[in-house]
Design an enzyme around this catalytic site. Structure first.
Site, PDB file in Angstrom:
ATOM      1  CG  ASP A  13      16.816  -0.019 -33.114  1.00  0.00           C
ATOM      2  OD1 ASP A  13      17.877   0.071 -33.734  1.00  0.00           O
ATOM      3  OD2 ASP A  13      16.137  -1.064 -33.085  1.00  0.00           O
ATOM      4  CD  GLU A  63      15.366  -5.054 -32.685  1.00  0.00           C
ATOM      5  OE1 GLU A  63      14.742  -4.284 -33.432  1.00  0.00           O
ATOM      6  OE2 GLU A  63      16.454  -5.581 -33.012  1.00  0.00           O
TER       7      GLU A  63
END
Length: 401
Positions: free
Chosen positions: A173, A148
């Site tokens: 997140d 990511e």
């Protein structure tokens, strides 16, 4: 909702202690699987996909995908997906987490890795609590993405067939658990190769074509045109907003641009990015850079009348997205936050998220915070209260009717 917060913190500390910078997620993936097995998830429910075979950058393993069958009165309801990413930024290598009251801090001069080992702890805690409390819930997919931090590659290349066609997804997140991200910017990454002509800078500089000068003229053009940094075109409600940045300037493959001060530089490689919530405006910013480099190349000529040339390439790193507030995934998110006694806040993010690609893949996805603070810096710390709240929120999202 009741969550064993002591066990949840223990998992987080366990994951923080495992190094796994972007592209090197094999060890943390195995640690997550071990923790899931200890919580009662059978090994046959877990597997890695082959996303790493489709990622251009070296990547040790694919995304970790875990399937939890539905239970009780909710077992036939549409599947839900909970997701996060396993990797950390390279600055996290060597982190030494330590509990300090209601914070988790770092004893090393590195970033901590709360981004996003917090998400890993939350998803494993979700599975553990569903099993421990024997709670009714729909079929659930847990997705732990790779890479990511280096460009959302795991989410982009995920094996969609392995996800079980979830009706919606919840990504963990960020900072505040009660913050619901329903939109995020998209980004282009661009690179340009500038070709000049080498000559002796002291004996015959006029015979050279300076790639460095082409770079300088191009960036001056970009700056004067308002295309660098914060980019605003138009006024009022019709204004188009974005950002751009120029990154590494090299001679290619990490070499310095230019061979020596007494040689006219014949090659420069430059990389940069452009961002906006408007996909068309992202490309417009990239095109402004392209036009500036091409113009500058024509302007720099040598004594023979020859000019430089450029090779410009822009690619979509991730697309922007915005989902409607009326969608079921947003309604479920806000209701769950209210149920745990918090006040939901809808927001748009200026950074990329794995949710960008999930939405592009056709899975409505919102993102919640996890307790991260000052990520990607040596001052990073984790708010344990917020982490606990996010664990409780995940459990509520999974079990609400």
């Amino acid at each position: 909702m009741s969550v064993d917060t002591t066990a949840a913190t223990d998992r987080l500390m366990r994951f923080l202690a495992v190094q796994g910078v972007t592209g090197q997620e094999k060890a943390i993936g195995r640690e997550i699987m071990a923790a899931l097995k200890q919580a009662g998830v059978p090994a046959k429910a877990m597997r890695f996909d082959d996303a790493n075979t489709r990622i251009a950058l070296p990547t040790e393993t694919g995304n970790l995908i875990v399937e939890l069958p539905g239970r009780g009165t909710m077992q036939n309801q549409p599947r839900l997906m909970f997701m996060t990413h396993m990797d950390t930024v390279p600055l996290c290598a060597g982190a030494q987490p330590k509990i300090a009251g209601r914070k988790i801090v770092n004893q090393a001069k590195t970033a901590l890795g709360g981004d996003n080992r917090c998400g890993c702890g939350i998803l494993v805690t979700l599975a553990a609590e569903l099993i421990r409390q024997k709670l009714d819930h729909p079929p659930i997919t847990l997705l732990f993405c790779v890479r990511e931090e280096s460009g959302l590659h795991g989410a982009r290349h995920v094996d969609l067939d392995a996800l079980g066609a979830p009706a919606m997804a919840f990504n963990f997140d960020g900072s505040s658990a009660s913050s619901v991200t329903i939109a995020a910017v998209g980004a282009d990454k661009w690179e340009v190769e500038i070709f000049g002509r080498a000559s002796h800078a002291g004996v015959a500089p006029e015979r050279g074509i300076s790639a460095t000068m082409i770079l300088a003229l191009a960036l001056a053009e970009v700056g004067a045109g308002g295309w660098f940094g914060k980019v605003v075109k138009g006024k009022g409600k019709d204004a188009r907003l974005g950002t751009s940045n120029v990154g590494p300037v090299t001679g290619g493959e990490g070499r310095p641009a230019g061979d020596a001060t007494n040689v006219v530089t014949d090659y420069v490689h430059v990389g940069g990015e452009c961002r906006s919530h408007d996909a068309k405006f992202v490309r417009e910013i990239s095109n402004a850079y392209k036009a500036a480099f091409e113009k500058a190349a024509r302007q720099v000529t040598n004594s023979d009348g020859k000019s430089g040339r450029v090779k410009f390439k822009a690619v979509t790193e991730f697309p922007p997205f915005r989902i409607k507030e009326t969608l079921p995934v947003v309604k479920r998110a806000t209701a769950a936050i209210a149920d745990i006694g918090a006040t939901p806040t809808l927001r748009a993010g200026n950074g990329g998220l794995d949710a960008n690609w999930m939405v592009r893949h056709g899975i409505p996805t919102v993102t919640f915070g996890t307790g991260q603070n000052e990520p990607h810096t040596i001052d990073e710390w984790i708010n344990r209260d917020e982490y606990d709240r996010a664990c409780t929120l995940a459990l509520r999202l999974a079990t609400m009717g």
